[in-house]
Design a protein around this motif. Structure first.
Motif, PDB file in Angstrom:
ATOM      1  N   THR A   1     -12.214  10.892 -12.822  1.00  0.00           N
ATOM      2  CA  THR A   1     -11.979  12.314 -12.551  1.00  0.00           C
ATOM      3  C   THR A   1     -11.235  12.969 -13.703  1.00  0.00           C
ATOM      4  O   THR A   1     -11.592  14.068 -14.138  1.00  0.00           O
ATOM      5  CB  THR A   1     -11.185  12.485 -11.239  1.00  0.00           C
ATOM      6  OG1 THR A   1     -11.911  11.858 -10.185  1.00  0.00           O
ATOM      7  CG2 THR A   1     -10.949  13.940 -10.924  1.00  0.00           C
ATOM      8  N   ASP A   2     -10.199  12.294 -14.204  1.00  0.00           N
ATOM      9  CA  ASP A   2      -9.431  12.833 -15.322  1.00  0.00           C
ATOM     10  C   ASP A   2     -10.301  12.991 -16.570  1.00  0.00           C
ATOM     11  O   ASP A   2     -10.249  14.012 -17.251  1.00  0.00           O
ATOM     12  CB  ASP A   2      -8.235  11.931 -15.619  1.00  0.00           C
ATOM     13  CG  ASP A   2      -7.308  12.535 -16.648  1.00  0.00           C
ATOM     14  OD1 ASP A   2      -7.109  13.769 -16.647  1.00  0.00           O
ATOM     15  OD2 ASP A   2      -6.761  11.773 -17.465  1.00  0.00           O
ATOM     16  N   ALA A   3     -11.114  11.988 -16.861  1.00  0.00           N
ATOM     17  CA  ALA A   3     -11.995  12.073 -18.026  1.00  0.00           C
ATOM     18  C   ALA A   3     -12.988  13.219 -17.874  1.00  0.00           C
ATOM     19  O   ALA A   3     -13.267  13.950 -18.833  1.00  0.00           O
ATOM     20  CB  ALA A   3     -12.735  10.752 -18.215  1.00  0.00           C
ATOM     21  N   TYR A   4     -13.525  13.386 -16.680  1.00  0.00           N
ATOM     22  CA  TYR A   4     -14.464  14.487 -16.443  1.00  0.00           C
ATOM     23  C   TYR A   4     -13.788  15.834 -16.674  1.00  0.00           C
ATOM     24  O   TYR A   4     -14.347  16.726 -17.320  1.00  0.00           O
ATOM     25  CB  TYR A   4     -15.024  14.410 -15.014  1.00  0.00           C
ATOM     26  CG  TYR A   4     -15.972  15.533 -14.700  1.00  0.00           C
ATOM     27  CD1 TYR A   4     -17.299  15.477 -15.115  1.00  0.00           C
ATOM     28  CD2 TYR A   4     -15.535  16.662 -14.023  1.00  0.00           C
ATOM     29  CE1 TYR A   4     -18.169  16.516 -14.845  1.00  0.00           C
ATOM     30  CE2 TYR A   4     -16.395  17.703 -13.749  1.00  0.00           C
ATOM     31  CZ  TYR A   4     -17.716  17.627 -14.165  1.00  0.00           C
ATOM     32  OH  TYR A   4     -18.572  18.669 -13.914  1.00  0.00           O
ATOM     33  N   LEU A   5     -12.574  15.985 -16.144  1.00  0.00           N
ATOM     34  CA  LEU A   5     -11.858  17.253 -16.308  1.00  0.00           C
ATOM     35  C   LEU A   5     -11.515  17.519 -17.779  1.00  0.00           C
ATOM     36  O   LEU A   5     -11.641  18.645 -18.256  1.00  0.00           O
ATOM     37  CB  LEU A   5     -10.582  17.245 -15.458  1.00  0.00           C
ATOM     38  CG  LEU A   5     -10.789  17.254 -13.944  1.00  0.00           C
ATOM     39  CD1 LEU A   5      -9.464  17.044 -13.238  1.00  0.00           C
ATOM     40  CD2 LEU A   5     -11.453  18.533 -13.493  1.00  0.00           C
TER      41      LEU A   5
ATOM     42  N   ILE B   1     -13.470  28.595 -24.934  1.00  0.00           N
ATOM     43  CA  ILE B   1     -12.285  28.650 -25.798  1.00  0.00           C
ATOM     44  C   ILE B   1     -11.680  27.262 -25.955  1.00  0.00           C
ATOM     45  O   ILE B   1     -11.253  26.867 -27.035  1.00  0.00           O
ATOM     46  CB  ILE B   1     -11.259  29.660 -25.227  1.00  0.00           C
ATOM     47  CG1 ILE B   1     -11.849  31.067 -25.295  1.00  0.00           C
ATOM     48  CG2 ILE B   1      -9.942  29.578 -25.970  1.00  0.00           C
ATOM     49  CD1 ILE B   1     -11.030  32.108 -24.577  1.00  0.00           C
ATOM     50  N   GLY B   2     -11.666  26.496 -24.874  1.00  0.00           N
ATOM     51  CA  GLY B   2     -11.160  25.124 -24.941  1.00  0.00           C
ATOM     52  C   GLY B   2     -12.011  24.247 -25.839  1.00  0.00           C
ATOM     53  O   GLY B   2     -11.494  23.409 -26.579  1.00  0.00           O
TER      54      GLY B   2
ATOM     55  N   PHE C   1     -17.783  13.476 -22.417  1.00  0.00           N
ATOM     56  CA  PHE C   1     -17.361  12.653 -21.284  1.00  0.00           C
ATOM     57  C   PHE C   1     -17.212  11.175 -21.625  1.00  0.00           C
ATOM     58  O   PHE C   1     -16.193  10.561 -21.260  1.00  0.00           O
ATOM     59  CB  PHE C   1     -18.300  12.842 -20.091  1.00  0.00           C
ATOM     60  CG  PHE C   1     -17.932  11.984 -18.918  1.00  0.00           C
ATOM     61  CD1 PHE C   1     -16.782  12.238 -18.191  1.00  0.00           C
ATOM     62  CD2 PHE C   1     -18.733  10.918 -18.548  1.00  0.00           C
ATOM     63  CE1 PHE C   1     -16.425  11.442 -17.112  1.00  0.00           C
ATOM     64  CE2 PHE C   1     -18.387  10.125 -17.474  1.00  0.00           C
ATOM     65  CZ  PHE C   1     -17.233  10.382 -16.759  1.00  0.00           C
ATOM     66  N   PRO C   2     -18.170  10.533 -22.317  1.00  0.00           N
ATOM     67  CA  PRO C   2     -17.983   9.104 -22.616  1.00  0.00           C
ATOM     68  C   PRO C   2     -16.722   8.829 -23.454  1.00  0.00           C
ATOM     69  O   PRO C   2     -16.013   7.856 -23.198  1.00  0.00           O
ATOM     70  CB  PRO C   2     -19.250   8.724 -23.393  1.00  0.00           C
ATOM     71  CG  PRO C   2     -20.266   9.710 -22.961  1.00  0.00           C
ATOM     72  CD  PRO C   2     -19.518  10.984 -22.708  1.00  0.00           C
TER      73      PRO C   2
ATOM     74  N   GLY D   1      -9.255  26.888 -19.683  1.00  0.00           N
ATOM     75  CA  GLY D   1     -10.017  26.530 -18.485  1.00  0.00           C
ATOM     76  C   GLY D   1      -9.191  25.673 -17.548  1.00  0.00           C
ATOM     77  O   GLY D   1      -8.444  24.802 -17.976  1.00  0.00           O
ATOM     78  N   LYS D   2      -9.316  25.938 -16.271  1.00  0.00           N
ATOM     79  CA  LYS D   2      -8.527  25.224 -15.262  1.00  0.00           C
ATOM     80  C   LYS D   2      -8.842  23.732 -15.227  1.00  0.00           C
ATOM     81  O   LYS D   2      -7.952  22.910 -15.053  1.00  0.00           O
ATOM     82  CB  LYS D   2      -8.747  25.840 -13.877  1.00  0.00           C
ATOM     83  CG  LYS D   2      -8.150  27.208 -13.723  1.00  0.00           C
ATOM     84  CD  LYS D   2      -6.646  27.136 -13.810  1.00  0.00           C
ATOM     85  CE  LYS D   2      -6.045  28.514 -13.632  1.00  0.00           C
ATOM     86  NZ  LYS D   2      -4.642  28.551 -13.966  1.00  0.00           N
ATOM     87  N   ALA D   3     -10.110  23.360 -15.380  1.00  0.00           N
ATOM     88  CA  ALA D   3     -10.468  21.939 -15.343  1.00  0.00           C
ATOM     89  C   ALA D   3      -9.757  21.174 -16.451  1.00  0.00           C
ATOM     90  O   ALA D   3      -9.189  20.094 -16.221  1.00  0.00           O
ATOM     91  CB  ALA D   3     -11.978  21.772 -15.463  1.00  0.00           C
ATOM     92  N   PHE D   4      -9.760  21.716 -17.643  1.00  0.00           N
ATOM     93  CA  PHE D   4      -9.109  21.076 -18.792  1.00  0.00           C
ATOM     94  C   PHE D   4      -7.606  20.967 -18.557  1.00  0.00           C
ATOM     95  O   PHE D   4      -6.994  19.933 -18.838  1.00  0.00           O
ATOM     96  CB  PHE D   4      -9.412  21.871 -20.060  1.00  0.00           C
ATOM     97  CG  PHE D   4      -8.925  21.228 -21.312  1.00  0.00           C
ATOM     98  CD1 PHE D   4      -9.509  20.069 -21.790  1.00  0.00           C
ATOM     99  CD2 PHE D   4      -7.880  21.777 -22.034  1.00  0.00           C
ATOM    100  CE1 PHE D   4      -9.073  19.476 -22.950  1.00  0.00           C
ATOM    101  CE2 PHE D   4      -7.434  21.195 -23.200  1.00  0.00           C
ATOM    102  CZ  PHE D   4      -8.031  20.044 -23.656  1.00  0.00           C
ATOM    103  N   ILE D   5      -7.007  22.015 -18.031  1.00  0.00           N
ATOM    104  CA  ILE D   5      -5.562  22.016 -17.765  1.00  0.00           C
ATOM    105  C   ILE D   5      -5.218  20.978 -16.697  1.00  0.00           C
ATOM    106  O   ILE D   5      -4.263  20.206 -16.850  1.00  0.00           O
ATOM    107  CB  ILE D   5      -5.097  23.425 -17.353  1.00  0.00           C
ATOM    108  CG1 ILE D   5      -5.230  24.379 -18.543  1.00  0.00           C
ATOM    109  CG2 ILE D   5      -3.672  23.406 -16.827  1.00  0.00           C
ATOM    110  CD1 ILE D   5      -5.020  25.834 -18.200  1.00  0.00           C
ATOM    111  N   TYR D   6      -6.001  20.926 -15.627  1.00  0.00           N
ATOM    112  CA  TYR D   6      -5.753  19.933 -14.582  1.00  0.00           C
ATOM    113  C   TYR D   6      -5.950  18.514 -15.115  1.00  0.00           C
ATOM    114  O   TYR D   6      -5.222  17.596 -14.733  1.00  0.00           O
ATOM    115  CB  TYR D   6      -6.649  20.167 -13.373  1.00  0.00           C
ATOM    116  CG  TYR D   6      -6.349  21.444 -12.623  1.00  0.00           C
ATOM    117  CD1 TYR D   6      -5.085  22.004 -12.614  1.00  0.00           C
ATOM    118  CD2 TYR D   6      -7.354  22.107 -11.933  1.00  0.00           C
ATOM    119  CE1 TYR D   6      -4.818  23.179 -11.923  1.00  0.00           C
ATOM    120  CE2 TYR D   6      -7.093  23.275 -11.240  1.00  0.00           C
ATOM    121  CZ  TYR D   6      -5.821  23.810 -11.243  1.00  0.00           C
ATOM    122  OH  TYR D   6      -5.566  24.961 -10.560  1.00  0.00           O
ATOM    123  N   GLY D   7      -6.924  18.320 -15.981  1.00  0.00           N
ATOM    124  CA  GLY D   7      -7.136  17.012 -16.587  1.00  0.00           C
ATOM    125  C   GLY D   7      -5.969  16.586 -17.462  1.00  0.00           C
ATOM    126  O   GLY D   7      -5.579  15.423 -17.470  1.00  0.00           O
TER     127      GLY D   7
END
Length: 150
Positions: A17-21, A28-29, A44-45, A105-111
């Motif tokens: 999950t962390d790698a995906y995020l 911008i990210g 992702f890999p 992006g929220k996904a990147f920040i959460y990751g």
């Protein structure tokens, strides 16, 4: 289900999950990843390999400390690791709260926040496990066939 298997499964799910995020920032990210040459999370890999290496090495260190170090030293080591992880989490929180990173992006920040939390949980689990364990006798060797002498 065995506790060890369920713990490993949880670590694997959180790592994936962390790698995906981390591998899915917004436009911008993505530009920031390219500009700052963060090639270890470019896709992702690579992000998965990076996260699994960090978690795997941390797990290996924790297990080695658990098995081969005395109780007081192990508690000190785990406490130090937890202090480092709390510091790392605070650094990530402050860094990603700034304007520049807040638009990645929220996904990147959460990751970015999830990896220190994973390691904090890992070290915390080993700390509690070692705290609750009764003292192990050192250098005890069982001799088969010899009656105990009292």
């Amino acid at each position: 289900m065995n506790r060890k298997i369920s713990s490993m499964l949880l670590l694997l799910i959180l790592s994936v999950t962390d790698a995906y995020l981390l591998a899915h920032p917004n436009l911008i990210g993505k530009i920031g990843v390219l500009v700052y040459k963060h090639s270890y999370i470019k896709n992702f890999p690579r992000a998965l390999l990076t996260v699994l290496l960090v978690v795997g090495i941390s797990l290996l260190i924790s297990e080695l400390v658990y098995r081969f170090v005395g109780k007081k030293t192990a508690l000190l080591v785990y406490s130090a690791f937890i202090a480092v992880e709390v510091g790392w989490f605070m650094y990530v929180y402050i860094t990603f709260s700034s304007f520049t990173y807040s638009i990645t992006g929220k996904a990147f920040i959460y990751g970015a926040h999830l990896l220190p939390v994973i390691l904090l949980g890992l070290y915390g689990r080993y700390l509690v496990k070692r705290l609750l364990e009764p003292g192990r006798p050192k250098d005890t060797v069982a001799v088969i066939g010899k009656p105990e002498q009292h």
